[in-house]
Design an enzyme around this catalytic site. Structure first.
Site, PDB file in Angstrom:
ATOM      1  N   SER A 105      51.097  28.927  22.083  1.00 40.26           N
ATOM      2  CA  SER A 105      51.028  28.533  23.495  1.00 40.26           C
ATOM      3  C   SER A 105      50.112  29.409  24.343  1.00 40.26           C
ATOM      4  O   SER A 105      49.873  29.088  25.513  1.00 40.26           O
ATOM      5  CB  SER A 105      52.432  28.509  24.108  1.00 40.26           C
ATOM      6  OG  SER A 105      53.142  27.378  23.665  1.00 40.26           O
ATOM      7  N   LYS A 159      47.212  27.603  25.960  1.00 46.30           N
ATOM      8  CA  LYS A 159      47.332  26.874  27.231  1.00 46.30           C
ATOM      9  C   LYS A 159      46.464  27.462  28.335  1.00 46.30           C
ATOM     10  O   LYS A 159      45.919  26.728  29.168  1.00 46.30           O
ATOM     11  CB  LYS A 159      48.793  26.839  27.675  1.00 46.30           C
ATOM     12  CG  LYS A 159      49.701  25.962  26.817  1.00 46.30           C
ATOM     13  CD  LYS A 159      51.152  26.062  27.273  1.00 46.30           C
ATOM     14  CE  LYS A 159      52.051  25.021  26.614  1.00 46.30           C
ATOM     15  NZ  LYS A 159      52.180  25.172  25.161  1.00 46.30           N
ATOM     16  N   TYR A 188      59.197  22.741  30.340  1.00 50.42           N
ATOM     17  CA  TYR A 188      58.117  23.275  29.517  1.00 50.42           C
ATOM     18  C   TYR A 188      57.891  22.363  28.313  1.00 50.42           C
ATOM     19  O   TYR A 188      58.847  21.952  27.646  1.00 50.42           O
ATOM     20  CB  TYR A 188      58.481  24.677  29.051  1.00 50.42           C
ATOM     21  CG  TYR A 188      57.372  25.380  28.314  1.00 50.42           C
ATOM     22  CD1 TYR A 188      56.192  25.726  28.975  1.00 50.42           C
ATOM     23  CD2 TYR A 188      57.488  25.685  26.970  1.00 50.42           C
ATOM     24  CE1 TYR A 188      55.175  26.374  28.314  1.00 50.42           C
ATOM     25  CE2 TYR A 188      56.485  26.337  26.298  1.00 50.42           C
ATOM     26  CZ  TYR A 188      55.323  26.678  26.969  1.00 50.42           C
ATOM     27  OH  TYR A 188      54.309  27.318  26.302  1.00 50.42           O
TER      28      TYR A 188
END
Length: 396
Positions: free
Chosen positions: A56, A59, A168
């Site tokens: 992640s 991102k 999320y």
């Protein structure tokens, strides 16, 4: 940094972690490698050029790419971009299940915007963090099955009307597809031209298998042995996007920690190589209020699901990650600090008030490992202590 180095060296010796790489820039310049990146079939020392799964942490780069397109006037943050994402656009909102297990849905009414995607308020979620999505995928026969595209993996119902809550999930993966549609480039090629090349970075990619030099420097994956409690090397690398045929903007990239830190440092110092100063400033502004803020507060009232250290305090979500909006029990972090992590227990931070940024890199599962969190926190605290001793020459 001796206290932290002793902490991490002991962690390696005790089997808490096989190895790690840490980097910091700004008013503190520090980098170091500890332990090994592999221990079988033979020991290979961890080095600064070790390549990690970003998970992640990908991102942040996707957010930069989106903001570059906004900066160029190609799209606006609040434009309805649903036509660019037909699979996402046709997803209904899942409101529950009947007694016989049949899903109950309703049609989405409002637009889908880039702001919804970058702030995780679009309505999506990961199957592992949503019982409703897991149940829906189980009914569809797709629970736990890998997919090759964003459409296949995340083409499932929304949990609420975009903009009405926060959860999320896969929003950055959809944002990556918007970048591809509007730029006419693959996400790999777009980032290579507009993020990595401007900073002179050559150790970031979505496809390490196509780069023999990077492939041979990949960090092995380790797992926490349930019996001994020690980190042991997995038999093979555990990919975040197994079988992927396209880049996943929310989880699919690989990089050295040094190269990733250069991205953090560009945002820290406002050098305008990635974003104009006024655009970068918007990245650090709080975006949530009302229902979305309430949902985020609830999620971080028990943040054991999230990689990193998030003690009680005032948080929001900005266009690049979690935002420290006010005081927290991590008193060294100044309001305006942006930070986040990746599933394989790596984490980054940018504190423009203090003038420091940093990243802690490891490759260990399961996610949000409490023993790794101690090491991350120790690293961050040491960087701030060093920053306090070394009077900064400039203030951002």
């Amino acid at each position: 940094m001796k206290d932290f180095e002793h902490l991490l060296e002991k962690a390696v010796a005790d089997g808490v972690v096989i190895g790690a790489v840490v980097c910091a820039k700004g008013n503190v310049n520090y980098s170091n490698a500890f332990g090994n990146r592999a221990i079988r079939p033979k020991a290979e020392p961890m080095t600064q050029d070790t390549v990690f799964v970003l998970a992640s942490m990908t991102k942040l780069m996707t957010s930069i790419a989106v903001l570059q397109l906004v900066e160029r006037g190609i799209v606006a943050m609040d434009d309805d971009i649903a036509p660019l994402l037909p699979v996402l656009a046709r997803q209904p909102i899942l409101t529950g299940f009947k007694e016989n297990g049949t899903p109950i849905t309703k049609d989405r009414k409002g637009p889908i915007t880039l702001r919804h995607l970058l702030t995780h308020s679009v309505g999506g979620s990961y199957e592992f963090s949503s019982g409703d999505i897991s149940q829906w995928k189980k009914i569809q026969g797709t629970l736990g099955k890998p997919g090759t595209t964003v459409d296949e993996v995340f083409g499932h119902p929304l949990l609420y009307e975009p903009g009405e809550s926060w959860s999320y999930g896969s929003a950055s993966d959809w944002a990556g597809k918007v970048v591809e549609k509007l730029s006419g480039l693959s996400l790999e090629e777009y980032m290579k031209r507009h993020i990595w090349a401007p900073l002179g970075l050559e150790n970031i990619t979505f496809w390490p298998d196509t780069n023999p030099d990077m492939a041979k420097r990949l960090c092995s994956m380790s797992i926490r042995d349930t019996r001994s409690g020690k980190a042991v090397q997995s038999r093979k690398l555990i990919p975040m996007t197994p079988g992927a045929r396209e880049a996943f903007g929310g989880q699919g990239a690989y990089a050295t920690m040094g190269d990733y830190t250069e991205i953090l440092n560009s945002l820290l110092t406002d050098d305008e190589r990635l974003l104009k100063r006024e655009t970068a400033a918007t990245m650090f502004q709080p975006q949530l209020s009302g229902g979305p803020q309430k949902a985020l507060d609830e999620a971080f009232s028990n943040p054991q699901w999230a990689v990193g250290y998030y003690p009680p305090g005032a948080y929001n979500w900005c266009l690049g990650g979690l935002l420290v909006e006010g005081k927290t029990e991590a008193s060294w972090r100044k309001p305006g600090t942006m930070l986040w992590g990746g599933a394989i227990n790596s984490a980054w931070f940018i504190d423009r008030a203090t003038g420091v940024c940093g990243v802690f890199g490891s490759n260990l599962l399961p996610s949000a490992d409490p023993q790794i969190e101690v090491l991350m926190t120790g690293f961050e605290e040491e960087i701030y202590k060093k920053a306090a001793k070394e009077r900064p020459k400039t203030h951002l």
